[in-house]
Design a protein around this motif. Structure first.
Motif, PDB file in Angstrom:
ATOM      1  N   GLY A  90      43.240  48.053  41.915  1.00  0.00           N
ATOM      2  CA  GLY A  90      43.061  48.406  40.512  1.00  0.00           C
ATOM      3  C   GLY A  90      43.021  49.879  40.221  1.00  0.00           C
ATOM      4  O   GLY A  90      43.208  50.742  41.081  1.00  0.00           O
ATOM      5  N   THR A 100      45.993  48.925  36.235  1.00  0.00           N
ATOM      6  CA  THR A 100      46.062  47.603  36.860  1.00  0.00           C
ATOM      7  C   THR A 100      44.648  47.080  37.050  1.00  0.00           C
ATOM      8  O   THR A 100      43.802  47.754  37.647  1.00  0.00           O
ATOM      9  N   GLU A 128      50.731  43.326  29.936  1.00  0.00           N
ATOM     10  CA  GLU A 128      51.762  42.513  30.597  1.00  0.00           C
ATOM     11  C   GLU A 128      53.025  42.388  29.750  1.00  0.00           C
ATOM     12  O   GLU A 128      53.520  41.288  29.501  1.00  0.00           O
ATOM     13  N   GLY A 158      45.261  42.056  38.686  1.00  0.00           N
ATOM     14  CA  GLY A 158      46.680  42.390  38.806  1.00  0.00           C
ATOM     15  C   GLY A 158      47.390  42.578  37.479  1.00  0.00           C
ATOM     16  O   GLY A 158      48.515  43.081  37.447  1.00  0.00           O
ATOM     17  N   ASP A 159      46.769  42.176  36.356  1.00  0.00           N
ATOM     18  CA  ASP A 159      47.364  42.412  35.038  1.00  0.00           C
ATOM     19  C   ASP A 159      47.442  43.908  34.771  1.00  0.00           C
ATOM     20  O   ASP A 159      46.611  44.681  35.241  1.00  0.00           O
ATOM     21  N   THR A 160      48.435  44.304  33.958  1.00  0.00           N
ATOM     22  CA  THR A 160      48.622  45.718  33.656  1.00  0.00           C
ATOM     23  C   THR A 160      48.475  45.987  32.164  1.00  0.00           C
ATOM     24  O   THR A 160      48.752  45.126  31.329  1.00  0.00           O
TER      25      THR A 160
END
Length: 200
Positions: A90, A100, A128, A158-160
C-alpha cells in the motif's frame, strides 16, 4: 434524659459504622477479584491497539504540471507524508500519482487543484478507473483559480485511487512556488470496515 438520648445516638452511630465497615470490606474483596483479571485485560487492550494500522499520505505538485491530456493521471511528486504501517503493497507512489490500499478499510481522500494561468479543465478523483468526484478548475481569462474535492470510499486491498484529467486538450496545473497549490492526500478512517454495499 439527655444521657439516654446520647447513648441511643452512640449505638446508632456504632451500628452505622459497622455497616460501613462491612460494605468497605465487601468492596475491597470485589476490587481484589477484579484486579486478578486486570493484567489479562490490559494485555488484550495493548494487543488490540498494536493491531491498529496507520495509513496516511500528503503530496503536492512540485512544479507546473503541463500538457495534461484526457485520462492522464496527475502526479503529485513532492511527498510530505507517506505512512503505511502494514509494510505491504500500500501507500502513495510519487512516481505514478496512485494510492494503493494496503488493507480493506474505509478511506478519506482530498484533492486541491490550482489551474495554471489561462487554463480551465475538469479533474476526477478516480477509484479503480471509476470517477467518484469531479473538480472544475477555471483559470481562464488570465486568472489562476483553485478548487477542491473530497471523497469517503470503501476500498479493498489492492484498490487504487488517483486524480485524473478529464478533457482532451492541453491543460496545466500550477506547481509550488511556495508549496501545496495543487495537492492530494488521504488516510485510513476505519480499519476492516464492513458496511452495507454501496448504492448504485
Amino acid at each position: 434524659m439527655l444521657l439516654g438520648k446520647w447513648k441511643k445516638m452512640m449505638l446508632s452511630l456504632n451500628a452505622t459504622l459497622q455497616n460501613v465497615g462491612r460494605e468497605l470490606a465487601f468492596e475491597r474483596q470485589a476490587r481484589q477479584q477484579m484486579e486478578k483479571h486486570l493484567p489479562a485485560k490490559q494485555g488484550l487492550i495493548t494487543r488490540q491497539a498494536s493491531k491498529e494500522l496507520e495509513v496516511a499520505f500528503f503530496a503536492y505538485i512540485g512544479s507546473i504540471e503541463q500538457h495534461l491530456g484526457a485520462g492522464q493521471i496527475v502526479v503529485f511528486d513532492k511527498v510530505i507524508t507517506n505512512i503505511d504501517s502494514t509494510g505491504s503493497i500500500g501507500g502513495y507512489h510519487a512516481s505514478t500519482g496512485v494510492f494503493t490500499a494496503p488493507v480493506d478499510s474505509l478511506y478519506v481522500f482530498y484533492a486541491t487543484l490550482m489551474a495554471h494561468n489561462n487554463h480551465a479543465s475538469h479533474y476526477l478523483i478516480v477509484h479503480e478507473n471509476q470517477s467518484v468526484a469531479t473538480i472544475l478548475v477555471d483559470g481562464s481569462n488570465h486568472w489562476f483559480d483553485s478548487a477542491s474535492g473530497s471523497v469517503v470510499v470503501v476500498l479493498s486491498r489492492g484498490d487504487t485511487v488517483s486524480v485524473k484529467q478529464l478533457e482532451s486538450g492541453d491543460h496545466a496545473l500550477q506547481g509550488a512556488p511556495i508549496a501545496g497549490e495543487s495537492s492530494f492526500s488521504g488516510f485510513l478512517l476505519r480499519q476492516h470496515f464492513r458496511g452495507p454495499a454501496p448504492i448504485g
